[in-house]
Design an enzyme around this catalytic site. Structure first.
Site, PDB file in Angstrom:
ATOM      1  N   ASP A 153       0.878  -1.178   0.000  1.00  0.00           N
ATOM      2  CA  ASP A 153       0.000   0.000   0.000  1.00  0.00           C
ATOM      3  C   ASP A 153       0.902   1.210   0.000  1.00  0.00           C
ATOM      4  O   ASP A 153       2.141   1.081  -0.043  1.00  0.00           O
ATOM      5  CB  ASP A 153      -0.949  -0.014   1.217  1.00  0.00           C
ATOM      6  CG  ASP A 153      -2.260   0.695   0.923  1.00  0.00           C
ATOM      7  OD1 ASP A 153      -2.213   1.878   0.558  1.00  0.00           O
ATOM      8  OD2 ASP A 153      -3.326   0.073   1.056  1.00  0.00           O
TER       9      ASP A 153
ATOM     10  N   HIS B 265      -2.917   3.074  -4.527  1.00  0.00           N
ATOM     11  CA  HIS B 265      -2.220   2.732  -3.282  1.00  0.00           C
ATOM     12  C   HIS B 265      -0.787   2.274  -3.568  1.00  0.00           C
ATOM     13  O   HIS B 265      -0.297   1.303  -2.970  1.00  0.00           O
ATOM     14  CB  HIS B 265      -2.988   1.638  -2.518  1.00  0.00           C
ATOM     15  CG  HIS B 265      -4.323   2.109  -2.019  1.00  0.00           C
ATOM     16  ND1 HIS B 265      -4.491   2.675  -0.783  1.00  0.00           N
ATOM     17  CD2 HIS B 265      -5.548   2.120  -2.608  1.00  0.00           C
ATOM     18  CE1 HIS B 265      -5.785   3.003  -0.619  1.00  0.00           C
ATOM     19  NE2 HIS B 265      -6.447   2.680  -1.719  1.00  0.00           N
TER      20      HIS B 265
ATOM     21  N   GLU C  12     -10.358   2.527  -4.864  1.00  0.00           N
ATOM     22  CA  GLU C  12     -10.176   3.973  -4.728  1.00  0.00           C
ATOM     23  C   GLU C  12      -9.290   4.610  -5.796  1.00  0.00           C
ATOM     24  O   GLU C  12      -8.674   5.651  -5.547  1.00  0.00           O
ATOM     25  CB  GLU C  12      -9.599   4.284  -3.329  1.00  0.00           C
ATOM     26  CG  GLU C  12     -10.477   3.742  -2.206  1.00  0.00           C
ATOM     27  CD  GLU C  12      -9.963   4.061  -0.801  1.00  0.00           C
ATOM     28  OE1 GLU C  12     -10.775   4.376   0.047  1.00  0.00           O
ATOM     29  OE2 GLU C  12      -8.734   3.988  -0.571  1.00  0.00           O
TER      30      GLU C  12
HETATM   31  C1  TNX Z   1     -10.585   2.181   2.708  1.00  0.00           C
HETATM   32  S1  TNX Z   1     -11.143  -0.688   2.068  1.00  0.00           S
HETATM   33  C2  TNX Z   1      -9.536   1.516   2.108  1.00  0.00           C
HETATM   34  C3  TNX Z   1      -8.281   1.362   2.863  1.00  0.00           C
HETATM   35  C4  TNX Z   1      -8.305   2.107   4.168  1.00  0.00           C
HETATM   36  C5  TNX Z   1      -9.642   1.886   4.845  1.00  0.00           C
HETATM   37  C6  TNX Z   1      -9.739   2.484   6.213  1.00  0.00           C
HETATM   38  C7  TNX Z   1     -10.368  -0.329   0.905  1.00  0.00           C
HETATM   39  C8  TNX Z   1     -10.511  -1.251  -0.159  1.00  0.00           C
HETATM   40  N1  TNX Z   1      -9.644   0.806   0.936  1.00  0.00           N
HETATM   41  O1  TNX Z   1      -7.191   1.762   2.073  1.00  0.00           O
HETATM   42  O2  TNX Z   1      -7.285   1.658   4.960  1.00  0.00           O
HETATM   43  O3  TNX Z   1     -10.662   2.428   4.039  1.00  0.00           O
HETATM   44  O4  TNX Z   1     -10.933   2.113   6.830  1.00  0.00           O
END
Ligand code: TNX
Length: 529
Positions: A178, A241, A305
């Site tokens: 990440d 990420h 994301e």
């Molecule tokens: C969302 S869940 C993210 C993570 C974060 C998390 C914190 C996901 C697929 N992505 O990168 O750590 O929220 O709750």
């Protein structure tokens, strides 16, 4: 035993207080006194069985073909799940019938829990039941550990696997990469760990130590998990990420974002999704990952994301060229193209491509894709994925994200229209009202520990336990068998077991003080250099 016996067993009345978590499917309540005098085991598929039995019995249990604790094949007992078992406790012998080593292992786990809480007179154990027939509701009973934001290390992970095994959890989803750090050694690209492994979410200084798993450590952990019926699923998050990887190999940068008025700064959030060399770089990484996790079945390729960080893609010559060549109308189409391209690599290596629920709209092959539904605020994404026939793992933020607080008095951790209590995690997924058709596609459930606010192992344990015990019962025990009041009566024994195993759980009965991260210093556990 005749095949019909199992169906008969499944109709037996349940004694709610049987001291086992997850609650077994069915049992016969009948006191049995079993003497450990001279007890030995026959047919145990692994020396670990003897080790665990000896620990629970408080005496050495050796292997002996004539031993009175017997691991037997399934014979003509009808057990429909490979993880199912029948455990029969008699005065002179204990028998565990199962169709696979996994079933034997779970029969053993049940026996260990019974043995621990049964009253003892010297060598005589007073068992409360004589017969159990058990099998899981879901095939996928998982836990995701974020190693990037803060690194746990080999000892803590092995301890986690021990506890998962006790509660019949069978998938460890290992979030190894990440923005905050790259935690898996890739021989071909050593800088991923020597540079990308540096620091963590709370320490980005140039002097921060590195934290990562060597390939040797990974092999050892995978073998350790396998012995305990835990399959490890690696996650290599892409194309977002990616900051840690880009710090090591900037030629693969696809740009990122700076959040105005926030300390969120991810200027190198994405891989370049269209550059030939970057795609080859990712292919080569996945090839090494595949060899390290030969039995994983799934390689998770993230995919979450991405739109937060793709703004600069329009300026990349490779993206422009790709959009023109493939007639892609927008960046979402570029993202889809990238997902398909990487899923092909994962599938070509013999694995299904796992991905966060964003991948459900990318047109990937249904039979080689696994969707992880995480956006609880988007139930339509789950509905759509199921309607299209995608297999799904349920891990919605509410109530499966363990970086959310578990009690209203807790200060550190997330909230989103509420938080995730033990009871919420236990009740899940009843509120989703899954149809029988849905249940065929739902592979199971998973809790996720994101570690942005978990600087220390003590806090990671505090956030994980005992909610993970509740999730284990949710994953294993049929809806009609679940009973929160009964769970609460069985939990204290397990809090004590966790403690004896070096894991200090949150105690919901005593409302033990929060283990926050304010003022905490990040730990750097057993790093290789
Ligand atoms: C969302 S869940 C993210 C993570 C974060 C998390 C914190 C996901 C697929 N992505 O990168 O750590 O929220 O709750």
């Amino acid at each position: 035993m005749r095949p019909f016996l199992l169906s008969l067993l499944l109709c037996l009345p349940m004694q709610a207080e049987v001291p086992v978590i997850p609650l077994p499917l069915t049992m016969r309540e009948q006191a049995v006194d079993f003497s450990l005098e001279g007890a030995a085991a026959s047919g145990a598929p692994d020396p670990l069985f003897l080790e665990l039995l000896s620990e629970a019995a408080g005496q050495t249990i050796k292997a002996d073909p004539a031993g009175k604790i017997r691991f037997l094949p399934v014979g003509n007992i009808a057990i429909s799940s490979a993880e199912g078992y029948v455990l029969k406790i008699g005065k002179d012998k204990i028998e565990i019938n199962a169709p696979s080593p996994a079933g034997h292992f779970y029969g053993l786990q049940t026996l260990l829990q019974l043995m621990r809480s049964a009253p003892r007179d010297g060598n005589t154990v007073h068992f409360p039941c004589s017969l159990l027939a058990d099998q899981p509701r879901f095939a996928w009973r998982g836990f995701m550990l974020d190693e990037s934001r803060h690194f746990s290390g080999e000892l803590a992970v092995k301890r986690l696997i021990d506890a998962m095994a006790r509660y019949k959890l069978n998938r460890l989803h290992w979030h190894l990469t990440d923005s905050a750090g790259w935690r898996i050694e890739i021989k071909r690209y050593p800088k991923l760990t020597t540079i990308g492994g540096r620091g963590n979410e709370s320490d980005r200084s140039a002097k921060a130590p590195v934290g990562y798993y060597t390939q040797e450590q990974i092999r050892a952990i995978v073998a350790y998990a396998k012995q305990r019926n835990v399959t490890i699923i690696p996650e290599i998050d892409m194309p977002g990420h990616a900051d840690a990887a880009i710090a090591a190999y900037p030629q693969h940068d696809g740009g990122g974002y700076l959040q105005p008025n926030s300390k969120e700064k991810w200027p190198h959030f994405t891989f370049n999704p269209a550059k030939k060399e970057t795609l080859e770089f990712l292919d080569n990484i996945l090839k090494e990952v595949a060899t390290l996790f030969p039995d994983a079945g799934v390689i998770h390729m993230g995919g979450d994301e991405v739109h937060f960080g793709w703004k600069q893609w329009t300026e990349l010559p490779e993206v422009k060229e790709l959009m023109e060549r493939e007639k892609l109308k927008d960046l979402a189409a570029v993202e889809t193209w990238f997902s398909k391209r990487m899923a092909k690599t994962v599938n070509g290596l013999g694995f299904s491509a796992g991905g966060w629920d964003e991948i459900a709209s990318r047109g990937l092959p249904k039979d080689k894709t696994l969707v992880f539904w995480w956006r609880h605020d988007k139930p339509q994404v789950l509905e759509q994925a199921l309607a299209e026939g995608y297999p799904v793992v349920l891990c919605p933020r509410r109530p499966c994200y363990f970086d959310f607080v578990q009690d209203d008095s807790h200060k550190t951790g997330r909230r989103w229209g509420g938080f995730n209590t033990l009871a919420d995690t236990y009740r899940f997924p009843a509120d989703l009202k899954l149809s029988t058709g849905d249940e065929k596609l739902v592979r199971g459930v998973e809790a996720c520990l994101w570690t942005e606010t978990c600087l220390t192992q003590a806090r990671r344990d505090f956030m994980t336990w005992p909610r993970l015990v509740a999730l284990a019962e949710t994953g294993w025990t049929k809806e009609e068998r679940k009973d929160y009041a009964s769970f609460e009566t069985r939990l204290p024994t397990e809090l004590a077991w966790l403690k004896s195993h070096g894991i200090q759980a949150y105690d919901p009965f005593a409302k033990s003080p929060e283990v926050g991260d304010l003022g905490a210093k990040p730990e750097y556990p057993d790093r290789p250099d």
